[in-house]
Design an enzyme around this catalytic site. Structure first.
Site, short mmCIF file in Angstrom:
data_model
loop_
_atom_site.label_atom_id
_atom_site.label_comp_id
_atom_site.label_asym_id
_atom_site.label_seq_id
_atom_site.Cartn_x
_atom_site.Cartn_y
_atom_site.Cartn_z
N LYS A 1 0.76 -1.41 -0.05
CA LYS A 1 -0.33 0.08 -0.08
C LYS A 1 0.82 1.11 0.01
O LYS A 1 0.23 2.40 -0.58
CB LYS A 1 -0.76 -0.11 1.52
CG LYS A 1 -2.16 -1.23 1.06
CD LYS A 1 -2.90 -1.07 2.36
CE LYS A 1 -1.63 -1.00 3.81
NZ LYS A 1 -1.26 -2.44 4.35
N ARG B 1 -9.70 0.20 9.00
CA ARG B 1 -9.14 -0.72 9.20
C ARG B 1 -10.71 -1.40 10.00
O ARG B 1 -10.24 -3.06 10.12
CB ARG B 1 -8.04 -0.98 10.13
CG ARG B 1 -6.68 -1.56 9.34
CD ARG B 1 -6.33 -0.96 10.50
NE ARG B 1 -4.51 -1.75 10.32
CZ ARG B 1 -3.37 -1.49 8.89
NH1 ARG B 1 -2.95 -0.06 8.87
NH2 ARG B 1 -2.42 -2.01 8.93
N ARG C 1 11.59 -7.03 5.65
CA ARG C 1 11.88 -5.28 5.13
C ARG C 1 12.03 -5.05 6.37
O ARG C 1 12.67 -5.35 7.06
CB ARG C 1 10.18 -5.36 5.54
CG ARG C 1 9.65 -3.51 5.12
CD ARG C 1 8.01 -3.34 5.10
NE ARG C 1 7.30 -3.37 6.13
CZ ARG C 1 5.96 -3.30 6.22
NH1 ARG C 1 5.47 -2.65 5.12
NH2 ARG C 1 5.31 -3.34 7.61
N ARG D 1 11.43 -2.87 11.71
CA ARG D 1 9.99 -2.63 12.46
C ARG D 1 10.19 -3.65 13.37
O ARG D 1 9.53 -4.99 13.53
CB ARG D 1 8.91 -2.16 11.60
CG ARG D 1 8.96 -0.81 11.01
CD ARG D 1 7.86 -0.50 10.26
NE ARG D 1 6.27 -0.85 10.72
CZ ARG D 1 5.13 -1.14 9.27
NH1 ARG D 1 5.21 -0.40 8.53
NH2 ARG D 1 4.00 -1.82 9.78
N ARG E 1 -1.01 -9.39 13.17
CA ARG E 1 -1.58 -8.40 12.32
C ARG E 1 -2.63 -9.24 11.16
O ARG E 1 -3.52 -8.57 10.74
CB ARG E 1 -0.77 -7.89 11.79
CG ARG E 1 0.41 -6.18 12.97
CD ARG E 1 2.18 -6.47 12.03
NE ARG E 1 1.42 -5.06 10.88
CZ ARG E 1 2.96 -5.15 10.58
NH1 ARG E 1 3.56 -5.84 10.98
NH2 ARG E 1 2.44 -4.08 9.92
#
Ligand code: AMP
Length: 174
Positions: free
Chosen positions: A13, A88, A127, A155, A166
């Site tokens: 996104k 969300r 990532r 992260r 998640r």
């Protein structure tokens, strides 16, 4: 253009939004980025949001909704925006509907990005972010130049455990 990008964490996104804002000239509103900034600045919102975020949970609606409702009223959203990571939950979607109605504007599109869970886990755990340029890398799919590697950030919610949590939230609530 008023556009919402929906998709699981790691779907791309943010990557797509960065390309779209160049073409459309509207701001990119990422609730994840806004919350991470609040955590970094140590604001009250950041302190309340931090534990939910690092565990891979959702930050409560009553904290997230006001941020977006206020943000879309700002002048730079007059010609539109790209919402990334919001709404969300159903209450968030309802609050957005109300805010848009009150402003007398409508959404143009909602784009849903679909990616298989196993690929998401592979993407998320590899990532890394460069805090100086905000560039997102992947250790295998998009390797960083050697000289930036020492400063790259992983992260806290990009571990496999938090990622699975998640994904469960995404499939169950979003
Ligand atoms: P993201 O960068 O979109 O993956 O968001 C990172 C984290 O911020 C999420 O895992 C949530 O903890 C929190 N977050 C971002 N957007 C929302 C939202 N709309 N509602 C609740 N929590 C959110």
């Amino acid at each position: 253009m008023r556009l919402i990008l929906v998709g699981p964490p790691g779907a791309g996104k943010g990557t797509q939004a960065a390309k779209l804002i160049e073409r459309l000239g509207v701001p990119h509103l990422s609730t994840g980025d806004m919350l991470r900034e609040a955590v970094k600045q140590g604001t009250e919102l950041g302190q309340q949001a931090q534990a939910h975020m690092s565990a891979g949970g959702l930050v409560p609606d009553d904290l997230v909704i006001p941020i977006v409702v206020q943000r879309i009223k700002q002048d730079d959203c007059g010609t539109g925006f790209i919402l990334d990571g919001f709404p969300r939950t159903l209450p968030q979607a309802e609050a957005l509907d109300q805010a848009l109605q009150a402003a007398g504007v409508e959404l143009d599109a909602v784009a849903v990005i679909t990616v298989k869970d196993d690929l998401i886990v592979e993407r998320i755990t590899g990532r890394r972010m460069d805090p100086e340029t905000n560039t997102i890398y992947h250790m295998t799919f998009n390797p960083p130049p050697e000289e930036v590697v020492p400063r790259l950030l992983h992260r806290q919610d990009d571990t496999e455990e938090a990622c699975r949590s998640r994904l469960t939230k995404y499939h169950g609530e979003t």
